[in-house]
Design an enzyme around this catalytic site. Structure first.
Site, PDB file in Angstrom:
ATOM      1  N   LYS A 244       0.806  -1.221   0.000  1.00  0.00           N
ATOM      2  CA  LYS A 244       0.000   0.000   0.000  1.00  0.00           C
ATOM      3  C   LYS A 244       0.840   1.273   0.000  1.00  0.00           C
ATOM      4  O   LYS A 244       0.436   2.299  -0.549  1.00  0.00           O
ATOM      5  CB  LYS A 244      -0.960  -0.022   1.191  1.00  0.00           C
ATOM      6  CG  LYS A 244      -2.051  -1.079   1.079  1.00  0.00           C
ATOM      7  CD  LYS A 244      -3.015  -0.997   2.250  1.00  0.00           C
ATOM      8  CE  LYS A 244      -4.173  -1.966   2.087  1.00  0.00           C
ATOM      9  NZ  LYS A 244      -3.751  -3.365   2.097  1.00  0.00           N
TER      10      LYS A 244
ATOM     11  N   LYS B  78      -3.234   1.145   8.834  1.00  0.00           N
ATOM     12  CA  LYS B  78      -3.355   0.075   7.854  1.00  0.00           C
ATOM     13  C   LYS B  78      -2.027  -0.664   7.705  1.00  0.00           C
ATOM     14  O   LYS B  78      -0.963  -0.042   7.677  1.00  0.00           O
ATOM     15  CB  LYS B  78      -3.771   0.626   6.482  1.00  0.00           C
ATOM     16  CG  LYS B  78      -5.149   1.257   6.453  1.00  0.00           C
ATOM     17  CD  LYS B  78      -5.498   1.701   5.039  1.00  0.00           C
ATOM     18  CE  LYS B  78      -6.891   2.296   4.974  1.00  0.00           C
ATOM     19  NZ  LYS B  78      -7.247   2.709   3.600  1.00  0.00           N
TER      20      LYS B  78
ATOM     21  N   GLY C 183      -9.236  -6.931   5.232  1.00  0.00           N
ATOM     22  CA  GLY C 183      -9.623  -6.323   6.507  1.00  0.00           C
ATOM     23  C   GLY C 183      -8.651  -6.567   7.643  1.00  0.00           C
ATOM     24  O   GLY C 183      -8.887  -6.132   8.771  1.00  0.00           O
TER      25      GLY C 183
ATOM     26  N   ILE D 122     -11.469   9.399   5.991  1.00  0.00           N
ATOM     27  CA  ILE D 122     -12.515  10.118   5.255  1.00  0.00           C
ATOM     28  C   ILE D 122     -13.850   9.585   5.757  1.00  0.00           C
ATOM     29  O   ILE D 122     -14.176   8.417   5.562  1.00  0.00           O
ATOM     30  CB  ILE D 122     -12.379   9.884   3.734  1.00  0.00           C
ATOM     31  CG1 ILE D 122     -10.956  10.200   3.256  1.00  0.00           C
ATOM     32  CG2 ILE D 122     -13.412  10.697   2.978  1.00  0.00           C
ATOM     33  CD1 ILE D 122     -10.516  11.620   3.506  1.00  0.00           C
TER      34      ILE D 122
ATOM     35  N   HIS E 173     -17.374   3.533  -0.356  1.00  0.00           N
ATOM     36  CA  HIS E 173     -16.281   2.712  -0.890  1.00  0.00           C
ATOM     37  C   HIS E 173     -16.638   2.401  -2.345  1.00  0.00           C
ATOM     38  O   HIS E 173     -17.531   1.604  -2.615  1.00  0.00           O
ATOM     39  CB  HIS E 173     -16.157   1.425  -0.063  1.00  0.00           C
ATOM     40  CG  HIS E 173     -15.043   0.532  -0.491  1.00  0.00           C
ATOM     41  ND1 HIS E 173     -14.276  -0.176   0.404  1.00  0.00           N
ATOM     42  CD2 HIS E 173     -14.544   0.200  -1.707  1.00  0.00           C
ATOM     43  CE1 HIS E 173     -13.376  -0.887  -0.245  1.00  0.00           C
ATOM     44  NE2 HIS E 173     -13.522  -0.675  -1.538  1.00  0.00           N
TER      45      HIS E 173
ATOM     46  N   GLU F 117      -9.499   0.978  -6.006  1.00  0.00           N
ATOM     47  CA  GLU F 117     -10.485   1.289  -4.968  1.00  0.00           C
ATOM     48  C   GLU F 117     -10.302   2.718  -4.474  1.00  0.00           C
ATOM     49  O   GLU F 117      -9.174   3.168  -4.241  1.00  0.00           O
ATOM     50  CB  GLU F 117     -10.364   0.290  -3.816  1.00  0.00           C
ATOM     51  CG  GLU F 117     -10.520  -1.155  -4.285  1.00  0.00           C
ATOM     52  CD  GLU F 117     -10.904  -2.111  -3.173  1.00  0.00           C
ATOM     53  OE1 GLU F 117     -10.904  -1.696  -1.999  1.00  0.00           O
ATOM     54  OE2 GLU F 117     -11.207  -3.273  -3.488  1.00  0.00           O
TER      55      GLU F 117
ATOM     56  N   ARG G 146      -6.051  -8.597  -8.925  1.00  0.00           N
ATOM     57  CA  ARG G 146      -6.665  -9.915  -9.149  1.00  0.00           C
ATOM     58  C   ARG G 146      -8.122  -9.708  -9.520  1.00  0.00           C
ATOM     59  O   ARG G 146      -8.622  -8.580  -9.487  1.00  0.00           O
ATOM     60  CB  ARG G 146      -6.589 -10.753  -7.871  1.00  0.00           C
ATOM     61  CG  ARG G 146      -7.187 -10.019  -6.662  1.00  0.00           C
ATOM     62  CD  ARG G 146      -7.264 -10.862  -5.420  1.00  0.00           C
ATOM     63  NE  ARG G 146      -7.565 -10.089  -4.238  1.00  0.00           N
ATOM     64  CZ  ARG G 146      -8.748  -9.639  -3.870  1.00  0.00           C
ATOM     65  NH1 ARG G 146      -9.802  -9.880  -4.637  1.00  0.00           N
ATOM     66  NH2 ARG G 146      -8.920  -8.953  -2.764  1.00  0.00           N
TER      67      ARG G 146
ATOM     68  N   ARG H 135     -23.412 -11.771  -0.721  1.00  0.00           N
ATOM     69  CA  ARG H 135     -22.530 -12.880  -0.369  1.00  0.00           C
ATOM     70  C   ARG H 135     -23.232 -13.765   0.669  1.00  0.00           C
ATOM     71  O   ARG H 135     -23.650 -13.289   1.723  1.00  0.00           O
ATOM     72  CB  ARG H 135     -21.213 -12.372   0.206  1.00  0.00           C
ATOM     73  CG  ARG H 135     -20.445 -11.456  -0.724  1.00  0.00           C
ATOM     74  CD  ARG H 135     -19.072 -11.136  -0.168  1.00  0.00           C
ATOM     75  NE  ARG H 135     -18.378 -10.153  -0.999  1.00  0.00           N
ATOM     76  CZ  ARG H 135     -17.068  -9.911  -0.927  1.00  0.00           C
ATOM     77  NH1 ARG H 135     -16.330 -10.578  -0.053  1.00  0.00           N
ATOM     78  NH2 ARG H 135     -16.503  -9.010  -1.717  1.00  0.00           N
TER      79      ARG H 135
END
Length: 455
Positions: A116, A158, A165, A203, A208, A275, A293, A339
């Site tokens: 990241k 992060k 997650g 933010i 998202h 994203e 991916r 899901r």
């Protein structure tokens, strides 16, 4: 075209890839652990080979065994699906060294965008907006305190090498920072073998939003629109839709153009997702991460764009140009995915493995798809992710898609294990969700507290 590919995965994504390959006339090799001997993907593939015991570290993450299986069966390429080794640059590099095509981006690009901190630096170079945050890795709580003071609270911690997650914490003030940093760092070290962290200003409230992109080896890059993935629990997606109800024509053009610019900057090849976090109040969006991916939620994009993403992955890996140009891509209607997990939402979403004694999957009508590897009599093993199916619907508009999803979930019947079908039905029927009035905090802060009050 390839004669044969090996699918380095399991469950519904392995079944999805096998079906796409078969429609392209490509032979398939399934790998499986001893726990998956009777799994559907094993039965559907042309060949199947056991790569180890139940534990993923000894089977689906066992690079040597998987590569040996590819060599032994004569597979020319490996499709990693999502999860497991799909974003592992070491595995991609080993494939390259063994002259086996990895169906995904190069190891170099995975290293660049999978970390990241590196990804953030590249996006700044590309002129893609990023959130204020640390400029490099953060290793100590003292560093974290200093940076947080500079950018202001609330912040997000992060893991640099994170995903799914893991290694993520929201911090509202300095009192929360030290314990949150230590916990996130330990979690990241355990999950990824890398405790490096970085810090971003949070933010909030935010949507998202992610953009599906495709690139080929000839330098063509296109987007297939955006998905709204704001309905999340513990930073993991629960329900996704396309297009986003929060985005108008102008903003859609801006965010998809930024995604294409990002992919072009790194010479991206194959399927990927950029994203973003969208601040609805200001209309500004910020790069969050890139997934190198195919995504779990790719079917909603396939419904609205008419492009088969998995087939494009295989074609591109074979050296073909993308089968569509940007001007050929048109978007139609609205798609939603729920899901379905073998878990108990009333008991803190505890996993519910076991034998499926009876199964009825929703069907009938135009615009309904169920991606699953379940069948009646199948025993869901306790060793892997709890997702057992995805219900995807497409309608002429959002209201029709919502009604179709409600109908599909009412028909969905699984006996022998507990699932989140009723939870998803309540969520898709919630007035806020029906109105498209939600952000990333809605599920945890609004919906779940009310849902858990019910008995």
């Amino acid at each position: 075209m390839f004669n044969k590919i090996l699918i380095a995965n399991r469950g519904e994504i392995a079944v999805r890839i096998i079906r796409a390959a078969r429609e392209l006339g490509v032979g398939t090799v399934a790998i499986y652990s001893t726990a998956d001997r009777d799994a559907l993907h094993v039965h559907l593939a042309d060949e199947a080979i056991c790569v180890g015991p139940a534990r993923s570290t000894e089977s689906y993450l066992n690079m040597n065994n998987i590569l040996s299986a590819a060599v032994a069966t004569g597979a020319q390429a490996i499709h990693p699906g999502f999860g497991f080794l799909s974003e592992n640059s070491k595995f991609a590099r080993l494939c390259e060294e063994m002259n086996i095509k990895f169906i995904g981006p190069s190891a170099k690009v995975m290293d660049m965008m999978g970390d990241k901190i590196n990804a953030r630096a590249e996006m700044i170079k590309a002129g893609v907006p990023v959130t204020p945050g640390s400029e490099g890795e953060v290793h100590t709580t003292d560093e974290a305190v200093k940076i947080a003071e500079e950018i202001g609270y609330p912040i997000m911690l992060k893991a640099s090498a994170g995903g799914g997650g893991k290694g993520i914490r929201k911090v509202n003030n300095v009192e929360e920072l030290v314990p949150a940093f230590e916990a996130a760092q330990a979690e990241a070290q355990a999950a990824f073998g890398n405790g490096a962290m970085f810090i971003e200003r949070m933010i909030f409230p935010a949507r998202h939003i992610e953009v599906q992109i495709l690139g080929d080896s000839q330098g063509n890059v296109i987007h297939l629109g955006e998905r709204d993935c704001s309905l999340q629990r513990n930073n993991q997606k629960v329900l996704e839709e396309s297009p986003s109800a929060a985005i108008g024509h102008t903003l859609r053009n801006e965010i998809t153009a930024a995604a294409v610019k990002a992919a072009q900057h790194v010479s991206y090849e194959n399927a990927g997702t950029i994203e973003f976090l969208l601040d609805e109040s200001s209309g500004k969006f910020y790069f969050m991460e890139m997934n190198t991916r195919v995504q779990v939620e790719h079917p909603v994009t396939e419904f609205v764009s008419g492009v088969d993403i998995v087939k494009e992955q295989i074609r591109v890996a074979n050296g073909n140009e993308l089968s569509v140009k940007q001007e050929d891509v048109t978007f139609s209607g609205h798609a939603i995915e729920c899901r379905i997990n073998a878990e108990n939402p009333k008991f803190n979403f505890a996993p519910s493995p076991g034998k499926i004694t009876n199964l009825f999957l929703p069907s009938g009508g135009v615009g309904l798809r169920v991606d699953s590897a379940m069948y009646s009599g199948y025993s869901i093993p306790p060793y892997y992710d709890s997702m057992i199916a995805k219900v995807i619907v497409h309608g002429e508009n959002r209201f029709e898609a919502l009604m179709k999803m409600q109908r599909a979930l009412l028909e969905f019947d699984v006996e022998g294990v507990i699932t989140n079908v009723d939870f998803q039905l309540e969520l898709i029927s919630d007035p806020h969700v029906v109105a498209g009035d939600y952000d990333t905090s809605f599920l945890g802060n609004v919906f779940l507290p009310e849902y858990q009050k019910e008995d």
